[in-house]
Write a protein that holds these residues in place. Structure first.
Motif, short mmCIF file in Angstrom:
data_model
loop_
_atom_site.label_atom_id
_atom_site.label_comp_id
_atom_site.label_asym_id
_atom_site.label_seq_id
_atom_site.Cartn_x
_atom_site.Cartn_y
_atom_site.Cartn_z
N ASP A 215 75.89 -24.95 7.00
CA ASP A 215 74.67 -25.68 7.31
C ASP A 215 73.65 -25.49 6.18
O ASP A 215 73.13 -24.38 5.97
N LEU A 216 73.34 -26.57 5.48
CA LEU A 216 72.46 -26.47 4.32
C LEU A 216 71.02 -26.12 4.70
O LEU A 216 70.33 -25.42 3.96
N SER A 217 70.55 -26.60 5.84
CA SER A 217 69.19 -26.26 6.25
C SER A 217 69.07 -24.78 6.60
O SER A 217 68.06 -24.14 6.29
N ARG A 220 69.21 -22.75 3.32
CA ARG A 220 67.95 -22.91 2.57
C ARG A 220 66.87 -22.00 3.14
O ARG A 220 66.08 -21.41 2.40
N LEU A 256 74.64 -31.81 -1.09
CA LEU A 256 73.24 -32.05 -0.80
C LEU A 256 73.01 -33.51 -0.39
O LEU A 256 72.21 -33.80 0.51
N SER A 258 75.01 -35.39 1.13
CA SER A 258 75.67 -35.70 2.40
C SER A 258 74.76 -35.46 3.60
O SER A 258 75.08 -35.87 4.72
N VAL A 259 73.62 -34.81 3.37
CA VAL A 259 72.69 -34.53 4.46
C VAL A 259 72.01 -35.82 4.89
O VAL A 259 71.48 -36.56 4.05
N ARG A 270 72.76 -41.90 -3.37
CA ARG A 270 73.69 -40.83 -3.03
C ARG A 270 74.77 -40.68 -4.09
O ARG A 270 75.21 -41.65 -4.69
#
Length: 329
Positions: A215-217, A220, A256, A258-259, A270
């Motif tokens: 999960d990128l969020s 971060r 990034l 892909s979010v 994209r």
């Protein structure tokens, strides 16, 4: 930058895959392949990548739940990659793991208090009264009550179970915690509670985290630095803000981009991958991202790029990294 508490050099974990009923062919799965990185004392290093990239395998190698095929794991200056049972027991007092599934990682036949206290019994720390006090002091920090210690895992919610797992990992006062997708199975509102708890405990105990997630969020929010992993290899390492602002590796940019955009009417350029994730069996000599990379050239299919230093805290394994124009910042 403080001292590196953990150093990994050329770490590999390979599995021999048997012949499948449908595929009819076996091969070598390079779950972790030539991984080298450092984790500094007091920081949170995020490890992010798609499912199947080898994140969990790397975490289990570091905790020594599985043995490495090759390579070196150095903790506080000592090689722990091939230590014996006695040394391994001492090592696990300093390095603990929070598991992804907060239910299957708990013994359903034991009460919460006994689960949290079990590491103290294994390592013969304190008397019965001393162990009870240590458990009571810790459950207050993780937001549990004394009455809850008498319940079994099935009587708790997912967030409460994860608090038990966190308390169990902290009871020995470790220096490094490998958190493997600790909030992925929880509701969003509960995720925020657990993430804030982990941050507050880090300050309370001076912990170092290797935080594994897809999960990128989440990565971060939690991480000081971030390592991006793809098919067993590290593609890029950078401080969190810099990685999100300007990724160097094409795979990082694909991740990034892909979010989903939160505003439906907002258009966003994209950087899309050209193909699906390839089979991990018997990867070629070139870059693992070659089949999917929009920037690929012939050299990318012939030789795998090394992890090169591109400035303070920034590394990328790419023949054609997305570097800023000369003279710009």
């Amino acid at each position: 930058m403080t001292e590196a508490i953990l150093k990994i050099e050329g770490l590999k974990k390979h599995y021999q895959a048997g012949r499948g009923f449908l595929s009819g062919k076996g091969g070598l799965v390079r779950a972790v392949d030539e991984v080298s990185l450092e984790v500094y004392e007091g920081e949170t290093l995020g490890l992010v990548g798609e499912s199947g990239c080898g994140k969990t395998t790397l975490g289990r190698l570091i905790v020594r739940l599985i043995p490495p095929t090759e390579g070196r794991i150095e903790f506080e200056g000592s090689d722990v990659s091939r230590i014996g049972k006695k040394e391994l027991k001492e090592y696990r007092k300093k390095v603990q793991m929070i598991f992804q599934d907060p239910y299957s990682s708990l013994n359903p036949r034991r009460k919460a208090g006994d689960i949290i206290a079990e590491p103290l019994l294994i390592h013969r720390i304190g008397s019965g009264a001393e162990r009870r006090k240590m458990v009571l002091d810790l459950i207050d920090l993780v937001g549990m009550t004394t009455e809850q210690l008498l319940r079994y895992p099935h009587e708790f919610s997912g967030g409460q179970r994860q608090r038990i797992g966190i308390a169990r990992s902290l009871i020995l006062r470790p220096k490094l915690i490998v958190a493997d997708e600790p909030v992925s199975s929880l509701d969003v509102s509960i995720q925020a509670q657990i993430l804030n708890l982990l941050k507050s405990l880090q300050g309370e105990f001076g912990l170092t985290y290797l935080f594994i997630t897809h999960d990128l969020s989440v990565v971060r929010y939690m991480s000081d630095r971030i390592a991006v992993m793809y098919l067993g290899r590290i593609a890029e390492i950078a401080p969190g803000p810099e990685l999100f602002q300007r990724p160097l590796h094409p795979y990082t940019r694909v991740l990034l981009d892909s979010v989903p955009v939160p505003k439906p009417g907002l258009k966003k350029e994209r950087f899309a991958a050209l193909a699906e994730i390839p089979s991990p069996l018997d990867a070629g000599a070139g870059c693992a991202f070659f089949d999917r990379c929009p920037k690929r050239e012939d050299i990318c299919n012939l030789s795998a790029p090394s992890l090169i230093d591109y400035g303070p805290g920034r590394k990328a394994a790419c023949h054609f990294p997305d570097l800023p124009p000369s003279g710009s910042r």
